[in-house]
Enzyme design. Structure first.
Site: not given
Length: 496
Positions: A191-192, A265, A267, A299, A394, A464, A467
């Site tokens: 799912k892009p 994976e 922020g 990221c 972020e 943390k 991820g």
């Protein structure tokens, strides 16, 4: 018998764009309810095409196709060498179509065409090359045990993998999942990102051209509805996700309902540290590249600059001078280094953070009006407290905050002082300090006197709330495998 894709025969375009449909079981189809979503060119905010918007029924169809392809065994029963050879064919086809893929990637993300070709395509091709070679090295082992008998382990695929990927590096972050998952013998439903699905669709078609059996790689385009359906689906055996911490937490919670493993994976809020003994000119070049690359939509962007107080003012002045020279403009112009952000909402988010008034804007801080596109000037914010939201959250745009520090301990504490831990970097000529500080930084990857050096063999991932799990390297391949132990008795007593 191996079922080959019908996708090539079903091409409905002139080759400039892939069909705006779902790719399921080796062919194109519309969404069950007929919904479609416009795809926007961020350079001018114009609609370039529309693609199918998948719902629950479409996700069910894709998962069913992947489960059938896994169950019939044509793919998973291939030797690792055979699967690897096919991945290498994909890599060769990607090289052959490098310019086409680069144009598509630039078109739906807004990234400069030269960067899409040199960086995104380089890493995409390398993922298939690397895991094509690694596929033949999936091995179990014999184990010495106390009980008389013969014991060994087998490495087996997990089954059907759900891959959910973001908009900032659609090709790279898709293939960090697809290549190792396929190398391990899994089937995949991808799912892009809703905004940037074009290269995912074209990649699926290219894999079919290389000989990937139908149903082994399926692509469902759409938004959060499709992602949520995939995450909670009982027919999915693993979820691999890249995206925000907020969305990652919800996906992990949904996956937990069926106790499926996840790789997350998430922020980042990377600190870039400059000590006063560093090569300042080289450090400033790395800092500017580190936060403007991909318009800050990275990221691992070096969005927090920590500078030793004795050289803080001079470094800040140099950074501002360098930022003023960064070529921002049309992504199709070969001179452009920074293109537009990927969506209007990204510009609005950057403006929101700057409107908080946390610190002093010393460079940039404004939209760039150009052809109706989503451009924002690279921005530097000084005199900002460590508890400011613009430091702790972020921003995901071309924004750099600058903070002074006095001692090595201060630098480490500031660097580690957010909820994230994806990447970090430091500049110093002191080798002992470089290794000492790298060891103290709570980050999945640390760059010394450099920034954003990535390789398919070098794992990365988060500490943390950035991820867990790793992508790249043999570590990623391991995460798409499970271990089975087998015991055979060697005495009659044990056999009974």
């Amino acid at each position: 018998m191996e079922r080959r894709s019908t996708a090539i025969a079903e091409r409905q375009t002139d080759g400039d764009l892939p069909p705006g449909q779902l790719f399921i079981d080796g062919g194109w189809r519309d969404a069950a309810d007929g919904r479609r979503r416009d795809i926007i060119d961020p350079a001018n905010s114009q609609v370039v095409t529309a693609v199918a918007e998948a719902g629950d029924q479409d996700v069910d169809a894709a998962v069913d196709a992947a489960r059938r392809a896994y169950a019939d065994g044509a793919w998973r029963r291939m030797s690792g060498r055979e699967r690897g050879d096919l991945l290498l064919r994909v890599a060769a086809l990607l090289e052959e179509h490098r310019d086409e893929f680069a144009r598509l990637e630039s078109l739906h993300t807004g990234k400069p065409l030269t960067i899409a070709r040199a960086v995104d395509m380089h890493h995409t091709i390398d993922h298939f090359t690397y895991y094509g070679g690694l596929a033949n090295q999936i091995e179990g082992a014999t184990r010495a045990i106390r009980t008389p008998g013969f014991a060994y382990t087998l490495k087996e695929p997990l089954g059907v993998v759900g891959a959910i990927t973001p908009y900032n590096f659609p090709l790279i972050l898709s293939t960090t999942k697809i290549a190792p998952a396929l190398a391990a013998g899994n089937t995949v439903v991808h799912k892009p990102a809703a905004e940037c699905p074009l290269t995912a669709l074209r990649l699926a078609e290219l894999c079919a051209e290389a000989g990937l059996p139908a149903g082994v790689l399926n692509v469902v385009t759409g938004g959060e509805e499709a992602g949520a359906a995939l995450s909670r689906h009982p027919g999915i055996d693993k979820i691999a996700f890249t995206g925000s911490t907020r969305v990652g937490a919800s996906i992990a919670a949904a996956a937990a309902e069926t106790v499926k493993p996840t790789t997350m994976e998430l922020g980042g809020k990377a600190a870039h540290i400059i000590f006063d003994d560093a090569d300042i000119a080289a450090a400033v070049d790395a800092v500017v590249t580190g936060f403007v690359f991909n318009s800050g939509q990275f990221c691992m962007s070096g969005s927090r600059l920590l500078v030793q107080r004795s050289c803080h003012d001079s470094v800040l002045a140099r950074v501002c001078e360098a930022v003023a020279r960064v070529p921002v403009g049309d992504p199709r112009d070969p001179q452009t280094a920074v293109g537009p952000l990927a969506a209007k909402r990204r510009v609005e988010s950057v403006e929101h953070y700057l409107a908080l008034g946390e610190g002093r804007i010393v460079a940039g801080g404004h939209r760039i009006e150009r052809d109706g596109g989503y451009y924002f000037a690279p921005t530097v914010v000084a005199d900002v407290p460590n508890d400011a939201r613009i430091v702790q959250e972020e921003v995901f745009g071309p924004v750099l905050t600058v903070q002074p520090f006095d001692t090595e301990d201060d630098a480490v504490n500031l660097a580690n002082g957010t909820r994230y831990g994806l990447a970090a970097g430091l500049h110093t000529r002191d080798v002992a300090r470089a290794h000492r500080v790298a060891g103290r930084l709570r980050s999945g990857i640390v760059w010394i006197n450099s920034w954003a050096v990535l390789d398919s063999s070098l794992p990365f991932g988060g500490y943390k709330q950035s991820g867990y799990g790793r992508e790249h390297g043999p570590e990623a391949l391991d995460s798409y495998l499970q271990t089975k132990s087998v015991f055979v008795p060697t005495t009659a007593d044990e056999a009974r």
